[in-house]
Design a protein around this motif. Structure first.
Motif, PDB file in Angstrom:
ATOM      1  N   THR A  22      -1.633   0.970  -2.968  1.00 48.50           N
ATOM      2  CA  THR A  22      -0.362   1.505  -2.501  1.00 48.50           C
ATOM      3  C   THR A  22      -0.629   2.450  -1.335  1.00 48.50           C
ATOM      4  O   THR A  22      -1.779   2.757  -1.001  1.00 48.50           O
ATOM      5  CB  THR A  22       0.372   2.267  -3.624  1.00 48.50           C
ATOM      6  OG1 THR A  22      -0.403   3.416  -3.961  1.00 48.50           O
ATOM      7  CG2 THR A  22       0.585   1.374  -4.837  1.00 48.50           C
ATOM      8  N   LEU A  85       8.262  -1.545  -7.115  1.00 47.11           N
ATOM      9  CA  LEU A  85       7.362  -1.583  -5.963  1.00 47.11           C
ATOM     10  C   LEU A  85       8.159  -1.920  -4.710  1.00 47.11           C
ATOM     11  O   LEU A  85       8.985  -2.828  -4.701  1.00 47.11           O
ATOM     12  CB  LEU A  85       6.264  -2.642  -6.173  1.00 47.11           C
ATOM     13  CG  LEU A  85       5.198  -2.735  -5.068  1.00 47.11           C
ATOM     14  CD1 LEU A  85       4.360  -1.442  -5.006  1.00 47.11           C
ATOM     15  CD2 LEU A  85       4.298  -3.945  -5.271  1.00 47.11           C
ATOM     16  N   LEU A 106       3.717  -0.748  -1.019  1.00 44.03           N
ATOM     17  CA  LEU A 106       2.586  -1.582  -0.626  1.00 44.03           C
ATOM     18  C   LEU A 106       2.798  -2.019   0.815  1.00 44.03           C
ATOM     19  O   LEU A 106       3.782  -2.686   1.126  1.00 44.03           O
ATOM     20  CB  LEU A 106       2.472  -2.803  -1.530  1.00 44.03           C
ATOM     21  CG  LEU A 106       1.384  -3.821  -1.165  1.00 44.03           C
ATOM     22  CD1 LEU A 106      -0.004  -3.210  -1.339  1.00 44.03           C
ATOM     23  CD2 LEU A 106       1.520  -5.086  -2.012  1.00 44.03           C
TER      24      LEU A 106
END
Length: 425
Positions: A22, A85, A106
């Protein structure tokens, strides 16, 4: 860079999936990328992954830049509370949920090969071509193309069937009335389609049904509502229609204010609205239960027999009132019936089958597969690119392909585009 490319990369794992980190250097392990959502809400549902050793199940949102989260106001939308995410090409801002908890990010550009990006740009970022992949289209296997064309036709048929359902809602579930309105619009063809549709909407179908035993009454009703009986003409048939229409107008309180004016300009005489309205009148004069016959018919021959009607006698020697022409029978052609099947009958039968819960998809695919391909610029151009539509199913499919995918640059939602990109990465 486009988001659809990032969706494709994520969906098909076209990136280095090992050693993912990340933006704050926590390791990411992918178990499932999730289900691609093409409607509103997060881009991927039900993803499963580990972040920093913690197992997460939830949704994934994809953007070009992290800050797009705020541009799209996701921070105030509860549909995004379960995003686990945030996948971006470029990380330029920290992102938080409504409750101010940070969402792991990400940054995908570190894990996608330059070859993949180059392949995407080479195939899809072209602007001087009719379609993005026109140079590569001929290289795609017939198996991929044939299956994609069938899916495209079903997609187009679904859209047309949805339009039928809307007409049904406005006609109190009266399928006979729906068929009449759809047929009327299509008898008007492209030039007079809207005018014929407004004409159909100006008549309660119960009124038309009551006139079916007399072709004069049917023609008087249609010609009168189309405002074709408003002029000064001493033709005996015109006067007969005018008298009958005056009676019908008073009896049924008919109104014409909403009827759009008809066009004759630049039409071939066989397509004059006078001819088409007379032929439509004959369909209902010769068939008391048109809808039932349409639903029962299964073969092209049955449909050709049903709609192969001629005009009334007067129109054999006329194209307009008060002006005689060489006498010739004016019969609805098979080519015209094919258009009715493509644009009206098959969508209506498909919609009706869904309404009754009795699927007939294979029957309809077989029927349209027997109809010759349409002739238009889009079909002709695809043929020059080695995609030759041999039936109406395929010509309808390439229309759907061009208007809903090629023109909108939805290449990565297209089987052809996916195949080409997969071959390049």
């Amino acid at each position: 860079m486009q988001e659809d490319f990032l969706h494709y990369i994520w969906k098909h794992k076209k990136f280095q999936t090992d050693a993912l980190l990340t933006s704050n250097k926590q390791p990411v392990l992918l178990s499932a990328v999730g289900e691609h959502n093409l409607n509103s809400g997060p881009d991927f549902f039900n993803a499963k992954l580990q972040i920093g050793g913690q197992l997460w199940a939830g949704n994934v949102e994809i953007h070009i830049k992290s800050s797009d989260w705020y541009v799209h106001h996701h921070e105030t939308d509860s549909n995004y509370d379960n995003v686990i995410l945030h996948v971006v090409w470029e990380h330029d801002a920290e992102i938080f949920r409504k409750n101010n908890t940070a969402i792991p990010t990400l940054e995908l550009k570190h894990y996608v090969s330059t070859d993949a990006v180059a392949a995407y740009k080479a195939i899809f970022n072209t602007t001087q071509q009719w379609i993005n992949c026109e140079k590569e289209l001929g290289s795609v296997s017939s198996f991929v193309v044939d299956n994609w064309l069938e899916r495209l036709y079903i997609e187009r048929l679904e859209r047309k069937a949805n339009a039928v359902t809307e007409v049904l809602k406005h006609n109190k579930n009266n399928w006979e009335a729906v068929l009449f309105k759809l047929l009327c619009k299509n008898f008007g063809l492209k030039v007079n389609g809207d005018a014929f549709n407004s004409l159909a909407n100006s008549i309660d179908f119960s009124v038309l049904r009551k006139q079916q035993s007399k072709v004069l009454s049917l023609e008087a009703l249609l010609f009168g509502q189309a405002q074709l009986l408003d002029g000064d003409c001493q033709d005996p048939y015109f006067l007969e229609l005018t008298k009958e229409y005056a009676f019908l107008k008073q009896k049924f309180a008919l109104k014409t204010q909403s009827v759009v004016a008809l066009q004759f300009f630049r039409l071939r005489p066989p397509n004059f609205p006078t001819i088409r309205l007379s032929q439509l009148a004959q369909v209902y004069f010769k068939n008391q239960n048109v809808f039932s016959k349409v639903i029962e018919a299964k073969t092209l021959k049955e449909f050709y027999d049903l709609f192969s009607v001629e005009t009334s006698n007067y129109w054999e020697s006329h194209y307009t009132f008060n002006k005689a022409s060489k006498k010739v029978k004016k019969k609805v052609t098979k080519a015209f019936i094919d258009l009715l099947l493509i644009n009206t009958i098959i969508p209506l039968k498909f919609s009706y089958s869904k309404y009754t819960g009795q699927p007939i998809e294979e029957e309809l695919l077989s029927l349209i597969g027997c109809i010759s391909a349409e002739k238009n610029t889009i079909v002709k151009t695809f043929r020059s690119l080695n995609l030759d539509a041999k039936s109406a199913l395929e010509s309808q499919a390439v229309l759907q392909l061009k208007t809903e995918y090629c023109d909108k640059n939805r290449c990565l939602q297209c089987a052809v585009g996916n195949t080409l990109l997969n071959a390049s990465i």
